[in-house]
Scaffold this active site. Structure first.
Site, PDB file in Angstrom:
ATOM      1  N   GLU A  57       0.817  -1.389  -0.471  1.00  8.42           N
ATOM      2  CA  GLU A  57      -0.244  -0.237   0.052  1.00  8.42           C
ATOM      3  C   GLU A  57       0.999   1.500   0.066  1.00  8.42           C
ATOM      4  O   GLU A  57       1.427   1.513   0.786  1.00  8.42           O
ATOM      5  CB  GLU A  57      -0.747  -0.157   1.319  1.00  8.42           C
ATOM      6  CG  GLU A  57      -1.854   0.806   1.417  1.00  8.42           C
ATOM      7  CD  GLU A  57      -3.142   0.605   2.414  1.00  8.42           C
ATOM      8  OE1 GLU A  57      -4.173   0.545   2.675  1.00  8.42           O
ATOM      9  OE2 GLU A  57      -2.507   1.622   3.832  1.00  8.42           O
ATOM     10  N   ASP A  79      -4.082  11.060   8.720  1.00  9.56           N
ATOM     11  CA  ASP A  79      -3.067  10.419   9.112  1.00  9.56           C
ATOM     12  C   ASP A  79      -2.368  10.667  10.258  1.00  9.56           C
ATOM     13  O   ASP A  79      -2.653  12.560  10.725  1.00  9.56           O
ATOM     14  CB  ASP A  79      -1.822   9.969   8.002  1.00  9.56           C
ATOM     15  CG  ASP A  79      -2.126   9.367   6.910  1.00  9.56           C
ATOM     16  OD1 ASP A  79      -2.417   8.230   6.755  1.00  9.56           O
ATOM     17  OD2 ASP A  79      -2.090  10.295   5.161  1.00  9.56           O
ATOM     18  N   TYR A  98     -11.512  -2.149   3.951  1.00  6.50           N
ATOM     19  CA  TYR A  98     -10.968  -1.750   4.633  1.00  6.50           C
ATOM     20  C   TYR A  98     -11.889  -1.179   6.022  1.00  6.50           C
ATOM     21  O   TYR A  98     -12.215   0.606   5.692  1.00  6.50           O
ATOM     22  CB  TYR A  98      -9.203  -1.077   4.053  1.00  6.50           C
ATOM     23  CG  TYR A  98      -8.298  -0.745   4.828  1.00  6.50           C
ATOM     24  CD1 TYR A  98      -8.654  -0.333   6.401  1.00  6.50           C
ATOM     25  CD2 TYR A  98      -7.148  -0.127   3.985  1.00  6.50           C
ATOM     26  CE1 TYR A  98      -7.610   0.357   6.996  1.00  6.50           C
ATOM     27  CE2 TYR A  98      -6.150   0.117   5.049  1.00  6.50           C
ATOM     28  CZ  TYR A  98      -6.359   0.350   6.133  1.00  6.50           C
ATOM     29  OH  TYR A  98      -4.991   1.018   6.666  1.00  6.50           O
TER      30      TYR A  98
END
Length: 266
Positions: free
Chosen positions: A49, A60, A174
């Site tokens: 990834e 993030d 995911y």
């Protein structure tokens, strides 16, 4: 069968979960990033990834924010991310999924970006801030160029939305195991088995679990329930810790990744 599907079928045949490794492309420079990717591949990862460096990576935590900053300061661009993929493809057929933000795709032209990604050797796209309801142009481009789509399910995702997410994803689902941003955590979330089971009621695609997984024991626990396990920050930290000795980084990264990969056996 595409490379992503093959990776999960192979892992299932070997009675383990697939290991998905995250790195920010170009961190801290092009050559070091390529060496890091090759080290992970040699350690036995199943899916790579690649984070496309962005100035405002909202999903993030600090570790990956700083990685993106290092990459951008090192001169990484969209064109160079594609170049990195082409270099990886010279020696490996590991599935590559872009972990990106929609502005990076949209500003380059959605169809043109997806076409360029496919030509470089990208297998899938995970666009963090693009919900299914607004993904029409992206879905059309990905279908046209045979690029798989990955969508996120969060702990806060209502069950009523799962059929919609399952209908548009074509690579894997995911599951973000924690609310908030990426980063190393001391403990796993406690509801992973129930969450994965809930998602599987609405899709036949593999379900991978990420966010906060950083040790072999945590990988092992997640692998008992999920089709794949994602580790990012723990690997990015190895790069951070070797900024002053970049030549030693690939071997260290290989060692750390190999121990994590070993945890996927169930």
């Amino acid at each position: 069968m595409d490379r992503i599907a093959e990776a999960f079928v192979r892992a299932r045949r070997e009675k383990r979960a697939a290991f998905v490794a995250y790195l920010c492309a170009g961190d801290p420079d092009f050559a070091s990033s390529l060496a890091a990717c090759r080290a992970l591949i040699a350690a036995g990862i199943d899916v790579l990834e690649l984070g496309v460096p962005f100035s405002d990576p909202l999903a993030d935590g600090l570790t990956n924010q700083l990685a993106a900053q290092r990459a951008l300061e090192g001169g990484m661009t969209s064109a160079k991310v594609f170049e990195l993929v082409r270099e990886i493809r010279k020696t490996s057929q590991v599935p590559i999924v872009f972990y990106t933000y929609y502005n990076l795709v949209f500003s380059n032209g959605v169809e043109a970006y997806v076409r360029a990604a496919k030509a470089a050797g990208v297998d899938g796209m995970l666009t963090l801030d693009l919900p299914p309801e607004e993904a029409g142009e992206m879905l059309t481009a990905c279908k046209q160029h045979d690029v798989k789509t990955v969508f996120i399910v969060a702990p806060t995702t209502p069950t009523t939305r799962l059929p919609k997410i399952g209908a548009v994803a074509t690579g894997f689902i995911y599951y973000v195991s924690r609310e908030g941003v990426t980063g190393v955590r001391d403990q796993l979330a406690t509801n992973i088995p129930e969450a994965v089971a809930r998602i599987r009621e609405h899709t036949n695609l593999p379900v991978v679990v990420g966010f906060g997984i950083s040790t072999a024991q945590q990988v092992r626990e997640v692998a008992r329930h999920a089709d794949g396990v994602v580790v990012g920050s723990a690997l990015v930290n190895v790069i951070r810790d070797h900024l002053g000795n970049r030549g030693a980084m690939p071997a260290k990264l290989h060692g750390v990744a190999a121990k994590l990969v070993a945890g996927t056996v169930v």
